[in-house]
Design a protein around this motif. Structure first.
Motif: not given
Length: 219
Positions: A73-84
């Motif tokens: 039930d996981i949602v991964l959220c990254s902050i662009l662009r360094a988070g990729v």
């Protein structure tokens, strides 16, 4: 907020962190990205120990095996662009996760030493009742992490929240500690003491986005 600083225990993580910081090794952008990805994998493994696991029966060619598996039930959220690259490392371990992406950047209007966080792009599934992992490699002032979560709120209320960063400044850690609830967990590979006048972590490693993907024009 519960803080898990992985640098408190010496491990192979130290090697990846030292290469990220080394200005000579940083010249190899592919290695820089890969090191952040590997740190994401380590973070994912450590984080997984805190998740909810349920009994599960596996059918093998010769019988059955009992095990416990985490809820998908996981949602991964990254902050662009360094988070990729960090997102990719986490996704290597949580390969069944849903994914969200958000852009958040520093906008300098009049004074190069002051800025506000601007969020322009957001793609996100429902977060209602799910496990949110919010990834940003550099936790400097903490404002990007908080602004990102505020932008995610219309998508539902997660049952639990994990923040993942590679390097943070103590000021940023303190800021998110006040902004998030006591049940939120921060997973971080190193905490440095200071920010400079431009809001960069000292000694830090520089601009993670530029080192990973090349220099950008300033707004």
């Amino acid at each position: 907020m519960q803080i898990h600083n992985l640098s408190d225990t010496p491990s192979i993580l130290n090697t990846f962190m030292s290469e990220l910081r080394d200005k000579t090794v940083q010249k190899d952008s592919m290695r820089f990205r890969r090191n952040i990805e590997r740190i994401g994998e380590i973070m994912g493994y450590e984080l997984s120990k805190s998740l909810q696991f349920n009994p599960h029966t596996i059918a093998t060619p010769l019988g059955s095996s009992e095990t416990v598996l985490h809820q998908k039930d996981i949602v991964l959220c990254s902050i662009l662009r360094a988070g990729v690259p960090l997102h990719n490392g986490l996704l290597n371990y949580f390969d069944a996760a849903e994914n969200a992406f958000i852009s958040a950047y520093r906008q300098h209007k009049h004074n190069p030493e002051s800025f506000e966080i601007v969020v322009e792009y957001l793609a996100c599934p429902s977060l209602e009742g799910k496990t949110l992992i919010l990834a940003d490699p550099m936790l400097a002032t903490g404002q990007s992490m908080v602004a990102t979560y505020e932008a995610l709120k219309p998508f539902g209320t997660p049952k639990e929240i994990h923040l993942v960063s590679v390097i943070g400044a103590q000021e940023g850690v303190d800021y998110v500690s006040k902004a998030f609830g006591a049940d939120v967990k921060l997973w971080i590979a190193a905490i440095d003491d200071n920010l400079n006048e431009k809001g960069y972590i000292i000694p830090g490693l520089g601009d993670a986005g530029d080192l990973a993907f090349g220099n950008k024009l300033q707004h």
